[in-house]
Design an enzyme around this catalytic site. Structure first.
Site, PDB file in Angstrom:
ATOM      1  N   ASP A   2       0.957  -1.223   0.112  1.00 39.19           N
ATOM      2  CA  ASP A   2       0.016  -0.214   0.100  1.00 39.19           C
ATOM      3  C   ASP A   2       0.825   1.199  -0.115  1.00 39.19           C
ATOM      4  O   ASP A   2       0.267   2.333  -0.211  1.00 39.19           O
ATOM      5  CB  ASP A   2      -0.806  -0.051   1.337  1.00 39.19           C
ATOM      6  CG  ASP A   2      -0.185  -0.037   2.473  1.00 39.19           C
ATOM      7  OD1 ASP A   2       1.055   0.212   2.550  1.00 39.19           O
ATOM      8  OD2 ASP A   2      -0.899   0.082   3.674  1.00 39.19           O
ATOM      9  N   TYR A  13      10.616   4.415   1.745  1.00 37.68           N
ATOM     10  CA  TYR A  13      11.368   3.338   2.242  1.00 37.68           C
ATOM     11  C   TYR A  13      12.831   3.436   1.940  1.00 37.68           C
ATOM     12  O   TYR A  13      13.787   2.683   2.509  1.00 37.68           O
ATOM     13  CB  TYR A  13      10.836   2.065   1.882  1.00 37.68           C
ATOM     14  CG  TYR A  13       9.922   1.534   2.892  1.00 37.68           C
ATOM     15  CD1 TYR A  13      10.061   0.817   4.168  1.00 37.68           C
ATOM     16  CD2 TYR A  13       8.268   1.721   2.617  1.00 37.68           C
ATOM     17  CE1 TYR A  13       8.920   0.541   5.037  1.00 37.68           C
ATOM     18  CE2 TYR A  13       7.512   1.510   3.372  1.00 37.68           C
ATOM     19  CZ  TYR A  13       7.772   0.951   4.658  1.00 37.68           C
ATOM     20  OH  TYR A  13       6.792   0.552   5.389  1.00 37.68           O
TER      21      TYR A  13
END
Ligand code: NAD
Ligand code: G6P
Ligand code: MN
Length: 443
Positions: free
Chosen positions: A171, A266
């Protein structure tokens, strides 16, 4: 009569289960449901979530047949879709995944670096077990997996169950696309067409256009250069705490490294590990935040519903952010041909990259599964980083299959978050101690 679907939620005791159950109810006009079953291997944990959902369902959708169970045959018989979000080892193990590397001055994160590798070594067996149950009792069903670390789980299922009907999805790009849509004044990410390449939690957008083919990248880049993702909204109620805000702001520095693309958040763990470690508290990590907030909150709400015997006073909220899971199920059920980012075998979609790598790229999803959208050749910077990271993921899966200490030591050493083989070994030895119950024995 229109077909109605039977859904099993694996990881019924997850903090995300009520939000997803409510979301399924909200989308019945396009995805009608006849049966919902929760499955977990931890009866007491699941029972709290399930009893509260049972009350909610009775009050709001009494026509749906609802069950919860720890018995695989009951859980996986007569199922069309399995939505899989398990966490093998629960938050207690996530806490150790985060704290052990930090002890050695290394990034402590749920899905990145040594913590992600440790979590991967636990998740592989859990997800494969559920996939096997599904295939035994409902051979035509599809598994939609978002159990983490999705990159390692996806590589393991590619290797060990190559013909299984499993789709792996994340997601994070969805939330970031919502933010970018907001930056350019669009209502929804669905009004954008994107080009994206990478691995899970390790990717970049290289093209973003509106529905008329206008290039939206220049405007988005202005925002990224000024504030990262920090000045944009997504409507998500998931990524809202201070620690997430800090990640969205840090994307400005990640973006600066390659202003031709927009990075996944990330990447900060790999490109700015020193910064991440300096800003981590080795005594109180994200696992502690989640246990003290999300977990307490969800279980509190559920207990309250059970005590009162009604869900009428509210408390439960549909997880709008998880709509992508309904989109994915719908794409398969109704052949919608929706374009979605999935984690799939590369097979040339990224031309100059390992054909066997599990990559995250846009795909068109329909009743027969997915078709990749070719992303072309990628630049040296991304290619180099991805080759290192995909090797970490592949070596971890090798280690799990072969029971190899050597391969796992190599995997941890290879991670860009780890400074040396010596530190890798210290972290590995500590991780082995605490993961005895979950990992295959390593020789
Ligand atoms: P959680 O700990 O609240 O719930 C996980 C549940 O899985 C627990 O009830 C546990 O008992 C159960 N479980 C563990 N091993 C099992 C097994 N072998 N069989 C059946 N059940 C098992 O965790 P959470 O924070 O709600 O997250 C659930 C999962 O979803 C995690 O893997 C998390 O990383 C993932 N997640 C992924 C995304 C994504 O973008 N892909 C987004 C959010 C969460
Ligand atoms: C994002 C990622 C998920 C991850 C989650 C962690 O949504 O895409 O893969 O599970 O963040 O969130 P948490 O609130 O548990 O730290
Ligand atoms: Mn994810």
């Amino acid at each position: 009569m229109e077909k109605k679907y039977s859904i099993t939620v694996a990881g019924g005791g997850s903090t995300f289960t009520p939000g997803i159950a409510l979301l399924l109810l909200e989308h019945q006009d396009r995805f009608p449901i006849r049966k919902i079953t929760f499955y977990d291997n931890f009866a007491q944990r699941q029972e709290v979530i399930a009893k509260a959902c049972e009350i909610y369902l009775k009050e709001n959708a009494p026509e749906i047949d609802f069950h919860y169970t720890t018995d695989p045959e009951t859980a996986f018989t007569d199922v069309d879709f399995v939505m899989c979000h398990i966490r093998v080892g629960l938050y207690a193990m996530r806490e150790l995944d985060e704290k052990i590397p930090l002890k050695y001055g290394v990034v402590g994160q749920e899905t990145c670096g040594p913590g992600g590798i440790a979590y991967g070594m636990r998740s592989i067996g859990g997800v494969i077990e559920i996939l096997d149950y599904m295939e035994k009792y409902s051979p035509n069903a599809w598994m939609l997996n978002y159990s983490n670390p999705a990159a390692i789980v996806a590589e393991a299922t590619r290797r060990l169950r190559p013909n299984s009907k499993i789709l792996n999805i994340c997601d994070m790009p969805i939330d970031l696309e919502e933010k970018m849509a907001h930056m350019v004044g669009l209502q929804s990410r669905k009004q954008m067409s994107v080009g994206y390449y990478g691995l899970n939690h390790f990717g970049w957008w290289h093209k973003i256009e509106d529905q008329d083919g206008n290039d939206l990248m220049p405007k988005i880049k202005e925002h990224m250069a000024a504030n990262g993702f920090a000045d944009a909204l997504s409507g998500s109620n998931q990524h809202v705490e201070a620690s997430w805000m800090e990640t969205f702001a840090k994307a400005k520095d990640v973006y600066a490294l390659d202003p031709n693309t927009i990075p996944n958040t990330y990447l900060k763990y790999y490109l700015f590990p020193d910064y991440v470690v300096e800003h981590s508290n080795p005594e109180y990590t994200r696992a502690n935040e989640v246990m003290n907030h999300r977990e307490k909150n969800i279980f509190g709400i559920c207990q309250n519903i059970i005590d009162k015997g009604t869900a009428k006073d509210g408390g439960f909220e549909a997880d709008a952010h998880a709509e992508y899971i309904v989109d994915l199920a719908c794409a398969i059920a109704k052949n919608t041909k929706e374009k979605m980012l999935l984690i799939v075998p590369n097979e040339g979609a990224i031309e100059n990259f390992d054909r066997t790598a599990m990559v995250e790229i846009p795909c068109i999803v329909g009743s027969n599964g997915y078709e990749r959208i070719v992303q072309g050749a990628i630049p040296q910077f991304q290619k180099g980083l991805m080759e290192q990271q995909v090797s970490v993921e592949k070596l971890t899966v090798d280690a799990w299959i072969e029971g190899s200490y050597q391969k796992l030591w190599q995997a941890i050493t290879m991670s860009k978050t780890v400074p040396s083989a010596k530190v890798a070994k210290q972290i590995l030895d500590d991780l082995i101690e605490v993961n005895k119950e979950y990992w295959p024995e390593l020789k």
